[in-house]
Design a protein around this motif. Structure first.
Motif, short mmCIF file in Angstrom:
data_model
loop_
_atom_site.label_atom_id
_atom_site.label_comp_id
_atom_site.label_asym_id
_atom_site.label_seq_id
_atom_site.Cartn_x
_atom_site.Cartn_y
_atom_site.Cartn_z
N GLU A 167 -2.70 6.96 6.98
CA GLU A 167 -3.43 6.41 5.84
C GLU A 167 -3.86 4.98 6.16
O GLU A 167 -3.19 4.28 6.92
N GLN A 195 -5.54 3.19 1.06
CA GLN A 195 -5.18 4.54 0.60
C GLN A 195 -3.72 4.61 0.18
O GLN A 195 -3.38 5.25 -0.82
N ARG A 204 -2.44 2.49 9.95
CA ARG A 204 -3.20 3.74 9.91
C ARG A 204 -2.70 4.70 11.00
O ARG A 204 -2.53 5.90 10.75
#
Length: 277
Positions: A50, A54, A45
């Motif tokens: 993301e 995702q 992340r």
């Protein structure tokens, strides 16, 4: 060592692209990255912007969009080929991402989403040191739910310590965070609120936890507790990729150096501790 973490991210992205119908669960992707499940999702992340989930959704739908325009596969076959259990869930996800149904997209066509850019260096910097931490014994209360609501468990813990006159045997406030809030639904997040303890027996109504000692990266965050989540991104997105260090397969914990009852929010000091191999 920076390239090592970039290589892991790229390896995982390649794996998702090459296996859109495969097992792309969070644990499976951590295995591909060859990294601790406790910390891989935060690294991903922090470096891409993301979550793993995702990225999986985006790449699966990106592949589906390409097949809709460049092949004669049916939407039902494409749904299966990109890992969706049924055409209905695929159509719903595709429409949310592209604004049109798969059939309408095939008729008209639209640009596909861009590849994410690495985000290393875009987070506020905080001082990080590496030190050998002692093993800690703590008592406290298990908490389930939003991490920002762990204060309720700390309030209950403090009230119990006051009523039972436990303070002489209680040390620094501690919290263990067992799940990644970017990967686990808020209602299912698990944590533990309490403090170091020097007493002989675990008080009734409380639980005992042990934090192993050893090499630890310690980020010192100054400010209100509401900003701690962003500090984690700094630790995993700025410091870790360039550190030459590897996280241990253990959860992060926090040490609270002062008390919010008598300290202004902007002066609160928190040490975010990342166990290292």
């Amino acid at each position: 060592m920076t390239n090592s973490y970039e290589d892991r991210v790229l390896r995982v992205l390649d794996h998702i692209h090459d296996n859109p119908a495969g097992d792309l669960s969070l644990d499976a992707l951590a295995d591909v990255a060859a990294m601790s499940r406790f910390h891989w999702h935060r690294v991903f992340r922090a470096m891409t912007g993301e979550t793993c989930a995702q990225a999986v959704r985006r790449i699966r739908l990106h592949r589906a969009a390409g097949w809709l325009l460049q092949s004669d596969r049916s939407p039902e076959q494409i749904a299966a080929d990109v890992g969706y259990p049924n055409p209905r869930s695929f159509a719903r996800a595709f429409s949310e991402a592209y604004g049109v149904s798969p059939a309408a997209y095939r008729r008209t066509g639209h640009p596909t989403p861009a590849h994410p850019q690495f985000r290393t260096g875009e987070y506020p910097m905080h001082p990080v040191t590496t030190r050998t931490e002692p093993a800690r014994r703590m008592i406290g209360l298990a908490h389930k739910g939003a991490y920002m609501e762990i204060g309720k468990s700390f309030e209950s813990f403090a009230a119990m310590c006051e009523a039972r006159q436990l303070w002489p045997n209680v040390g620094a406030g501690l919290a263990i965070y067992l799940d990644n809030p970017d990967a686990v639904p808020e209602a299912d997040l698990r944590s533990f609120a309490g403090a170091e303890y020097r007493g002989p027996d675990v008080p009734d109504g409380m639980e005992e936890r042990h934090i192993p000692g050893g090499k630890t990266a310690v980020l010192t965050y100054k400010g209100p507790y509401s900003g701690i989540h962003a500090a984690y991104h700094s630790l995993f997105g700025n410091w870790l990729p360039s550190s030459g260090e590897e996280p241990a397969d253990r959860p992060c914990y926090e040490i609270y150096l002062n008390n919010p009852r008598d300290t202004a929010p902007e002066a609160l000091l928190t040490e975010i501790c990342l166990p290292l191999k």
